[in-house]
Design an enzyme around this catalytic site. Structure first.
Site, short mmCIF file in Angstrom:
data_model
loop_
_atom_site.label_atom_id
_atom_site.label_comp_id
_atom_site.label_asym_id
_atom_site.label_seq_id
_atom_site.Cartn_x
_atom_site.Cartn_y
_atom_site.Cartn_z
N ARG A 125 43.08 45.29 36.00
CA ARG A 125 43.48 45.03 37.17
C ARG A 125 42.25 44.86 38.06
O ARG A 125 40.93 45.27 37.92
CB ARG A 125 44.08 46.25 37.89
CG ARG A 125 45.41 46.70 37.36
CD ARG A 125 46.53 45.78 38.05
NE ARG A 125 47.91 46.11 37.80
CZ ARG A 125 48.38 45.78 36.75
NH1 ARG A 125 47.89 44.62 36.03
NH2 ARG A 125 49.70 45.75 36.46
N HIS A 170 45.84 36.11 36.93
CA HIS A 170 46.73 37.21 36.34
C HIS A 170 47.93 36.82 35.46
O HIS A 170 49.03 36.93 35.82
CB HIS A 170 47.44 37.95 37.69
CG HIS A 170 47.54 39.17 36.98
ND1 HIS A 170 47.55 40.36 38.04
CD2 HIS A 170 48.21 39.92 36.27
CE1 HIS A 170 48.12 41.44 37.47
NE2 HIS A 170 48.42 41.29 36.15
#
Ligand code: NDP
Ligand code: OXD
Length: 326
Positions: free
Chosen positions: A241, A289
């Site tokens: 993350r 991502h």
């Protein structure tokens, strides 16, 4: 169809698709294939609150799961669940996260791709190609001369570790509690971090974002890594993350030569702002991502099966520990 799922569209609890930023049609179509009798809604109309039994979530809007009196289970459409806890009003119900062979395979592909790219000097050769330079003067180490250190030995970290081991790399791993992975040197906890870091040539981060791990990829970690190795200074790969990384520290470590390169799939702010210096840094590989995107076609049958099991005998797997937040 089992006895407990013999409902009709009229009396069967609905699924609420509480997702920000994804196309709902793909998910609705996928669920319609495996649970045609169950309705999925993308908004809860006033008066309909009691009809919702389950929620599928990705970055749900704050408070969107409150006031649903029959909501039973929250299914995170991602393996990570920080996006669920981002909503401080999320009700105290079971949260099930995505653990799926499809997602694991995608992540392992990403990790192996990036590790091999750095190991085989991909960034250097692409830069040479842009300038039409034919040069083969840098020694390419063998895989067994390179140590890949994986932060996070969970579902994703373990699979990546096993596949990298298979390719011949020395693999080590770091987790919160002691873990055993065949052929992998394992370390755990704050006390084991320095020992883990000091041998790493390629650092792969597959940690969840929790209050304990926030900002961990910072100078304090980079400063504990070795200064050179078969690839030069260590390489960082973060697919966990963005909140795990301090981007200013990554840029400073690249500048100072504490890191030789970084592959980043996740960012402090997503989408990565145009103004971010990471975009133009020749030592940084940016992916949007996309390391392991959730596939509706792969996940719908798995979630439908979990709902069926739950309605049959209350079984729920892949439960998130609310205290640890992963
Ligand atoms: P798991 O929950 O299975 O594993 C998490 C691992 O991290 C465990 O080994 C755990 O230790 C370790 N860990 C957690 N907290 C700490 C800590 N404080 N110190 C040291 N180790 C810690 O997660 P997954 O492997 O399924 O997924 C990992 C993450 O990958 C997700 O949370 C998500 O953020 C990210 N992800 C990113 C995607 C992308 O496309 N970029 C796609 C999918 C996931 P222990 O074993 O001791 O519990
Ligand atoms: C996940 C993700 O958590 O895609 O699954 O980031």
């Amino acid at each position: 169809m089992s006895a407990t799922t013999k409902h009709t569209g009229q009396n069967m609890g609905k699924i609420y698709f509480a997702v920000t930023g994804w196309d709902p049609d793909i998910w609705i179509k996928a669920f319609a294939k495996y649970a045609p009798e169950r309705e999925i809604v993308t908004e809860v109309k006033p008066g309909d609150e009691a009809s919702i039994d389950y929620a599928l979530v990705w970055k749900q809007k704050r408070g969107s799961l409150t006031n649903l009196p029959n909501l039973k289970v929250i299914f995170s459409l991602g393996a990570g669940v920080d996006h669920v806890f981002h909503d401080d009003l999320v009700p105290n119900l079971p949260i099930v996260r995505t653990i799926s062979p499809d997602l694991t395979m995608r992540m392992t592909e990403y990790v192996v791709w990036q590790v091999l790219d750095h190991h085989r000097l991909g960034p250097q050769y692409r830069a040479q190609q842009l300038k039409k330079i034919w040069r083969e003067d840098r020694r390419q180490p063998a895989a067994n001369e390179v140590n890949v250190g994986i932060m996070g030995l969970g579902v994703l970290g373990r699979d990546a570790a096993e596949k990298l081991k298979h390719l011949g790399f020395n693999v080590s791993g770091w987790s919160r509690r002691p873990q055993d992975v065949a052929g992998v040197a394992t370390y755990h906890g704050k006390d084991g971090l320095s020992e883990f870091l000091k041998q790493v040539d390629i650092l792969v981060c597959l940690l969840p974002l929790t209050p304990d791990t926030k900002g961990i990829l910072s100078m304090s970690v980079f400063g504990r890594m070795k200064e050179d190795g078969p690839l030069g200074a260590p390489v960082l790969i973060n697919a966990g993350r963005g909140g795990l990384q301090n981007e200013a520290d990554i840029l400073a470590a690249l500048e100072r030569g504490q890191l030789s390169a970084a592959s980043l799939d996740v960012f402090e702010k997503e989408p990565l702002p145009e103004s971010s210096p990471l975009w133009d840094n020749p030592k940084v590989t940016v992916t949007p991502h996309a390391a392991a995107s959730s596939s509706a076609n792969a996940l719908a049958p798995e979630i439908v099966k979990m709902i069926t099991d739950y309605e049959r005998d209350g079984t729920l797997t892949n439960l998130v520990d609310r205290e640890k937040q992963y």
